[in-house]
Scaffold this motif. Structure first.
Motif, PDB file in Angstrom:
ATOM      1  N   GLY A 199       0.772  -1.237   0.000  1.00 41.26           N
ATOM      2  CA  GLY A 199       0.000   0.000   0.000  1.00 41.26           C
ATOM      3  C   GLY A 199       0.798   1.278   0.000  1.00 41.26           C
ATOM      4  O   GLY A 199       0.221   2.365   0.007  1.00 41.26           O
ATOM      5  N   ASP A 200       2.118   1.203  -0.009  1.00 40.73           N
ATOM      6  CA  ASP A 200       2.940   2.411   0.051  1.00 40.73           C
ATOM      7  C   ASP A 200       3.123   3.082  -1.308  1.00 40.73           C
ATOM      8  O   ASP A 200       3.161   4.310  -1.398  1.00 40.73           O
ATOM      9  CB  ASP A 200       4.328   2.096   0.631  1.00 40.73           C
ATOM     10  CG  ASP A 200       4.293   1.794   2.112  1.00 40.73           C
ATOM     11  OD1 ASP A 200       3.365   2.280   2.778  1.00 40.73           O
ATOM     12  OD2 ASP A 200       5.175   1.070   2.602  1.00 40.73           O
ATOM     13  N   ALA A 201       3.279   2.283  -2.361  1.00 38.63           N
ATOM     14  CA  ALA A 201       3.562   2.842  -3.683  1.00 38.63           C
ATOM     15  C   ALA A 201       2.686   2.194  -4.748  1.00 38.63           C
ATOM     16  O   ALA A 201       2.447   0.987  -4.729  1.00 38.63           O
ATOM     17  CB  ALA A 201       5.036   2.662  -4.038  1.00 38.63           C
ATOM     18  N   PHE A 202       2.225   3.009  -5.669  1.00 35.31           N
ATOM     19  CA  PHE A 202       1.518   2.558  -6.864  1.00 35.31           C
ATOM     20  C   PHE A 202       2.589   2.423  -7.942  1.00 35.31           C
ATOM     21  O   PHE A 202       3.247   3.401  -8.285  1.00 35.31           O
ATOM     22  CB  PHE A 202       0.464   3.608  -7.245  1.00 35.31           C
ATOM     23  CG  PHE A 202      -0.487   3.189  -8.320  1.00 35.31           C
ATOM     24  CD1 PHE A 202      -1.609   2.436  -8.009  1.00 35.31           C
ATOM     25  CD2 PHE A 202      -0.283   3.566  -9.631  1.00 35.31           C
ATOM     26  CE1 PHE A 202      -2.515   2.067  -8.990  1.00 35.31           C
ATOM     27  CE2 PHE A 202      -1.171   3.202 -10.627  1.00 35.31           C
ATOM     28  CZ  PHE A 202      -2.299   2.449 -10.307  1.00 35.31           C
ATOM     29  N   VAL A 203       2.788   1.227  -8.461  1.00 31.48           N
ATOM     30  CA  VAL A 203       3.942   0.960  -9.322  1.00 31.48           C
ATOM     31  C   VAL A 203       3.509   0.637 -10.749  1.00 31.48           C
ATOM     32  O   VAL A 203       2.625  -0.201 -10.968  1.00 31.48           O
ATOM     33  CB  VAL A 203       4.791  -0.195  -8.759  1.00 31.48           C
ATOM     34  CG1 VAL A 203       5.982  -0.479  -9.672  1.00 31.48           C
ATOM     35  CG2 VAL A 203       5.278   0.144  -7.351  1.00 31.48           C
ATOM     36  N   VAL A 204       4.133   1.315 -11.714  1.00 30.33           N
ATOM     37  CA  VAL A 204       3.905   1.081 -13.141  1.00 30.33           C
ATOM     38  C   VAL A 204       5.265   0.813 -13.773  1.00 30.33           C
ATOM     39  O   VAL A 204       6.211   1.572 -13.545  1.00 30.33           O
ATOM     40  CB  VAL A 204       3.250   2.310 -13.813  1.00 30.33           C
ATOM     41  CG1 VAL A 204       2.984   2.045 -15.289  1.00 30.33           C
ATOM     42  CG2 VAL A 204       1.968   2.698 -13.087  1.00 30.33           C
ATOM     43  N   ARG A 205       5.364  -0.241 -14.583  1.00 31.43           N
ATOM     44  CA  ARG A 205       6.672  -0.589 -15.156  1.00 31.43           C
ATOM     45  C   ARG A 205       6.547  -0.988 -16.627  1.00 31.43           C
ATOM     46  O   ARG A 205       5.631  -1.728 -16.999  1.00 31.43           O
ATOM     47  CB  ARG A 205       7.326  -1.732 -14.369  1.00 31.43           C
ATOM     48  CG  ARG A 205       7.564  -1.406 -12.907  1.00 31.43           C
ATOM     49  CD  ARG A 205       8.116  -2.581 -12.129  1.00 31.43           C
ATOM     50  NE  ARG A 205       9.510  -2.861 -12.464  1.00 31.43           N
ATOM     51  CZ  ARG A 205      10.234  -3.822 -11.879  1.00 31.43           C
ATOM     52  NH1 ARG A 205       9.675  -4.599 -10.963  1.00 31.43           N
ATOM     53  NH2 ARG A 205      11.490  -4.010 -12.213  1.00 31.43           N
ATOM     54  N   THR A 206       7.462  -0.483 -17.426  1.00 30.49           N
ATOM     55  CA  THR A 206       7.626  -0.933 -18.810  1.00 30.49           C
ATOM     56  C   THR A 206       9.123  -0.981 -19.096  1.00 30.49           C
ATOM     57  O   THR A 206       9.912  -0.318 -18.417  1.00 30.49           O
ATOM     58  CB  THR A 206       6.966   0.029 -19.825  1.00 30.49           C
ATOM     59  OG1 THR A 206       7.599   1.324 -19.745  1.00 30.49           O
ATOM     60  CG2 THR A 206       5.482   0.183 -19.576  1.00 30.49           C
ATOM     61  N   ALA A 226      -1.519   3.383 -21.896  1.00 26.71           N
ATOM     62  CA  ALA A 226      -1.825   2.651 -20.660  1.00 26.71           C
ATOM     63  C   ALA A 226      -1.044   3.227 -19.484  1.00 26.71           C
ATOM     64  O   ALA A 226      -1.570   3.322 -18.359  1.00 26.71           O
ATOM     65  CB  ALA A 226      -1.509   1.163 -20.836  1.00 26.71           C
ATOM     66  N   VAL A 227       0.195   3.603 -19.729  1.00 26.19           N
ATOM     67  CA  VAL A 227       1.004   4.222 -18.674  1.00 26.19           C
ATOM     68  C   VAL A 227       0.400   5.555 -18.247  1.00 26.19           C
ATOM     69  O   VAL A 227       0.231   5.831 -17.054  1.00 26.19           O
ATOM     70  CB  VAL A 227       2.457   4.419 -19.149  1.00 26.19           C
ATOM     71  CG1 VAL A 227       3.219   5.325 -18.192  1.00 26.19           C
ATOM     72  CG2 VAL A 227       3.164   3.079 -19.286  1.00 26.19           C
ATOM     73  N   LEU A 228       0.052   6.386 -19.229  1.00 22.34           N
ATOM     74  CA  LEU A 228      -0.535   7.688 -18.906  1.00 22.34           C
ATOM     75  C   LEU A 228      -1.845   7.527 -18.140  1.00 22.34           C
ATOM     76  O   LEU A 228      -2.110   8.248 -17.177  1.00 22.34           O
ATOM     77  CB  LEU A 228      -0.761   8.496 -20.190  1.00 22.34           C
ATOM     78  CG  LEU A 228       0.497   9.039 -20.864  1.00 22.34           C
ATOM     79  CD1 LEU A 228       0.147   9.653 -22.214  1.00 22.34           C
ATOM     80  CD2 LEU A 228       1.195  10.060 -19.980  1.00 22.34           C
ATOM     81  N   GLY A 229      -2.657   6.566 -18.553  1.00 22.77           N
ATOM     82  CA  GLY A 229      -3.906   6.320 -17.843  1.00 22.77           C
ATOM     83  C   GLY A 229      -3.665   5.873 -16.417  1.00 22.77           C
ATOM     84  O   GLY A 229      -4.370   6.302 -15.487  1.00 22.77           O
ATOM     85  N   SER A 230      -2.671   5.021 -16.222  1.00 23.55           N
ATOM     86  CA  SER A 230      -2.349   4.540 -14.867  1.00 23.55           C
ATOM     87  C   SER A 230      -1.851   5.674 -13.987  1.00 23.55           C
ATOM     88  O   SER A 230      -2.234   5.778 -12.806  1.00 23.55           O
ATOM     89  CB  SER A 230      -1.285   3.437 -14.952  1.00 23.55           C
ATOM     90  OG  SER A 230      -1.750   2.328 -15.686  1.00 23.55           O
ATOM     91  N   LEU A 231      -1.017   6.532 -14.536  1.00 23.69           N
ATOM     92  CA  LEU A 231      -0.477   7.644 -13.756  1.00 23.69           C
ATOM     93  C   LEU A 231      -1.559   8.678 -13.447  1.00 23.69           C
ATOM     94  O   LEU A 231      -1.601   9.229 -12.341  1.00 23.69           O
ATOM     95  CB  LEU A 231       0.691   8.288 -14.497  1.00 23.69           C
ATOM     96  CG  LEU A 231       1.906   7.382 -14.739  1.00 23.69           C
ATOM     97  CD1 LEU A 231       2.998   8.138 -15.490  1.00 23.69           C
ATOM     98  CD2 LEU A 231       2.458   6.830 -13.437  1.00 23.69           C
ATOM     99  N   GLU A 232      -2.426   8.942 -14.412  1.00 27.07           N
ATOM    100  CA  GLU A 232      -3.523   9.871 -14.163  1.00 27.07           C
ATOM    101  C   GLU A 232      -4.475   9.309 -13.103  1.00 27.07           C
ATOM    102  O   GLU A 232      -5.010  10.056 -12.283  1.00 27.07           O
ATOM    103  CB  GLU A 232      -4.273  10.172 -15.455  1.00 27.07           C
ATOM    104  CG  GLU A 232      -3.500  11.073 -16.411  1.00 27.07           C
ATOM    105  CD  GLU A 232      -4.354  11.591 -17.555  1.00 27.07           C
ATOM    106  OE1 GLU A 232      -5.480  11.071 -17.744  1.00 27.07           O
ATOM    107  OE2 GLU A 232      -3.905  12.519 -18.258  1.00 27.07           O
TER     108      GLU A 232
END
Length: 256
Positions: free
Chosen positions: A108-115, A123-129
């Motif tokens: 629960g500390d960090a929301f993580v997106v990786r490519t 998909a990355v932009l949507g996840s970050l938004e």
């Protein structure tokens, strides 16, 4: 408690009431523990405070004194109904770059997106938004690292003209502008190109998303680029936009 030799209906009632009281006490204690976890996780922090938490976690990781926080059963239970991460980390998919480990984080500390090569797509932009607009995360981290295979592949394509096949081609095409930007600055080593790519990615991010750019301008969110060194384990701040006091961070994401 009744003796097994004199057990009766009245004893059953006594035992049942005693067990119920015990359960209430245990449940109350467990609920108290969960409440303390939830209160801590729901505390609103600033972009600067979020960066400080990441920096301190990375320092523990480098020193070999990681505390492995928020990884116990009460923490897990407290997150069933929702999450409230204090940072979103958009990094390379490289197996040596596990964000929760290098920043000494827990559930629960960090929301993580990786490519691979921290390449931006829809998909990355949507996840970050989503992390900013819905979860209210105050800090976006773009995390690159030395000896990055994706940046190395893009450099090889620029040097030789040979383009890889399949979907790897898409990755290379999206990293190539960063490689060319580094060369225009007379930077020709792949690790210098990695740093440039991290800077370019952070800038591209705020340029591409109106939601994130507006949050940066309002002071609610900062976007920073970090360059991670595999051997040492430290993550260095190399660029950014938002309300952070650092020479590499610009206050505004808007063009001059």
């Amino acid at each position: 408690m009744c003796s097994p030799n004199t057990w009766s209906a009245s004893c059953a009632a006594t035992d049942r009431d005693g067990c119920a009281a015990s359960r209430v006490g245990t449940t109350g204690s467990r609920r108290s523990n969960l409440d303390s976890v939830e209160t801590a996780s729901e505390k609103i922090i600033t972009p600067a405070q979020a960066w400080q938490k990441l920096r301190e976690g990375n320092e523990r990781f480098v020193a070999g004194t990681a505390s492995h926080p928020n990884q116990d059963a009460p923490r897990r239970s407290s997150l069933v109904e929702g999450q409230n991460p204090f940072a979103v980390i958009f990094g390379c998919s490289d197996s040596r770059l596990a964000a929760e480990i290098i920043f000494d984080l827990g559930l629960g500390d960090a929301f993580v997106v990786r490519t691979a090569g921290q390449v931006i797509d829809d998909a990355v932009l949507g996840s970050l938004e989503y992390s900013v607009g819905t979860l209210g995360v105050p800090l976006i981290v773009v995390l690159g690292h030395d000896n990055c295979g994706a940046v190395t592949a893009a450099k090889a394509t620029v040097d030789t003209g040979d383009m890889p096949s399949g979907y790897v081609r898409t990755l290379v095409e999206r990293i190539t502008p960063s490689v060319l930007a580094a060369q225009r600055k007379d930077l020709h080593e792949v690790n210098d190109m990695v740093v440039e790519h991290t800077k370019q990615t952070a800038e591209r991010l705020v340029e591409s998303s109106r939601l994130i750019s507006a949050a940066v301008e309002d002071g609610r969110v900062a976007v920073i680029g970090l360059s991670y060194r595999l051997a040492e384990g430290n993550a260095e701040l190399v660029s950014g936009f938002g309300a952070l006091e650092h020479p590499a961070v610009l206050r505004s994401a808007l063009p001059k």
